[in-house]
Design a protein around this motif. Sequence first.
Motif, PDB file in Angstrom:
ATOM      1  N   ASN A  55      24.330-121.401   2.341  1.00  0.00           N
ATOM      2  CA  ASN A  55      23.751-120.468   3.293  1.00  0.00           C
ATOM      3  C   ASN A  55      24.359-120.732   4.655  1.00  0.00           C
ATOM      4  O   ASN A  55      24.439-121.875   5.092  1.00  0.00           O
ATOM      5  N   VAL A  56      24.799-119.677   5.309  1.00  0.00           N
ATOM      6  CA  VAL A  56      25.419-119.783   6.619  1.00  0.00           C
ATOM      7  C   VAL A  56      24.661-118.879   7.578  1.00  0.00           C
ATOM      8  O   VAL A  56      24.355-117.732   7.235  1.00  0.00           O
ATOM      9  N   GLU A  57      24.356-119.400   8.750  1.00  0.00           N
ATOM     10  CA  GLU A  57      23.785-118.588   9.812  1.00  0.00           C
ATOM     11  C   GLU A  57      24.888-118.350  10.828  1.00  0.00           C
ATOM     12  O   GLU A  57      25.416-119.291  11.411  1.00  0.00           O
ATOM     13  N   LEU A  58      25.255-117.107  11.002  1.00  0.00           N
ATOM     14  CA  LEU A  58      26.323-116.723  11.907  1.00  0.00           C
ATOM     15  C   LEU A  58      25.702-116.083  13.141  1.00  0.00           C
ATOM     16  O   LEU A  58      24.945-115.126  13.034  1.00  0.00           O
ATOM     17  N   MET A  59      25.975-116.668  14.306  1.00  0.00           N
ATOM     18  CA  MET A  59      25.443-116.150  15.567  1.00  0.00           C
ATOM     19  C   MET A  59      26.580-115.427  16.283  1.00  0.00           C
ATOM     20  O   MET A  59      27.563-116.051  16.682  1.00  0.00           O
ATOM     21  N   CYS A  60      26.464-114.095  16.392  1.00  0.00           N
ATOM     22  CA  CYS A  60      27.527-113.241  16.926  1.00  0.00           C
ATOM     23  C   CYS A  60      27.169-112.726  18.316  1.00  0.00           C
ATOM     24  O   CYS A  60      25.995-112.623  18.661  1.00  0.00           O
ATOM     25  N   PRO A  61      28.173-112.340  19.087  1.00  0.00           N
ATOM     26  CA  PRO A  61      27.918-111.732  20.395  1.00  0.00           C
ATOM     27  C   PRO A  61      27.169-110.403  20.246  1.00  0.00           C
ATOM     28  O   PRO A  61      27.145-109.813  19.162  1.00  0.00           O
ATOM     29  N   PRO A  62      26.577-109.912  21.336  1.00  0.00           N
ATOM     30  CA  PRO A  62      25.882-108.621  21.280  1.00  0.00           C
ATOM     31  C   PRO A  62      26.805-107.498  20.798  1.00  0.00           C
ATOM     32  O   PRO A  62      28.001-107.503  21.070  1.00  0.00           O
ATOM     33  N   ARG A  63      26.237-106.564  20.055  1.00  0.00           N
ATOM     34  CA  ARG A  63      26.941-105.385  19.546  1.00  0.00           C
ATOM     35  C   ARG A  63      28.113-105.719  18.624  1.00  0.00           C
ATOM     36  O   ARG A  63      29.098-104.979  18.561  1.00  0.00           O
ATOM     37  N   ALA A  64      28.027-106.830  17.912  1.00  0.00           N
ATOM     38  CA  ALA A  64      29.084-107.188  16.954  1.00  0.00           C
ATOM     39  C   ALA A  64      29.063-106.183  15.805  1.00  0.00           C
ATOM     40  O   ALA A  64      28.005-105.773  15.335  1.00  0.00           O
ATOM     41  N   ASP A  65      30.239-105.782  15.350  1.00  0.00           N
ATOM     42  CA  ASP A  65      30.361-104.799  14.276  1.00  0.00           C
ATOM     43  C   ASP A  65      30.309-105.519  12.929  1.00  0.00           C
ATOM     44  O   ASP A  65      31.326-105.886  12.346  1.00  0.00           O
ATOM     45  N   ILE A  66      29.079-105.724  12.451  1.00  0.00           N
ATOM     46  CA  ILE A  66      28.867-106.382  11.161  1.00  0.00           C
ATOM     47  C   ILE A  66      27.610-105.793  10.556  1.00  0.00           C
ATOM     48  O   ILE A  66      26.652-105.493  11.267  1.00  0.00           O
TER      49      ILE A  66
END
Length: 111
Positions: A55-66
């Motif tokens: 399990n991976v928790e990915l913390m992305c910048p605002p408005r990331a296209d995912i």
Amino acid sequence: MFTAGETVTVIRRTTSRDRTGDPTGVQIEHTIDNCGINQSSTSEVTDRRETTVTNVELMCPPRADIRAGDTVRLPNGITYQVDGEPWTPHNPFTAWEPGCIVKLRGVTDAK
């Protein structure tokens, strides 16, 4: 977002079709910079086979296209499936959105 964040690659299967209506299966890739990655793994034995669930928790910048259905390749080259919808925390008082949190999941069977 993170001064020493990492770059991940998002792989998205398109839904375009060829001239006869069959899916083309084309994959489109794009990167997201400055991500934080938190990973944990568990092992379990079922049907006399050892299975590792990562399990991976990915913390992305605002408005990331995912989005749900995407596959993500981490900097180490391993790919994981997006598990559910990305979550964007939102402060109701200031409207601040620090970014989005995406759960990733990978399952491998030991040989």
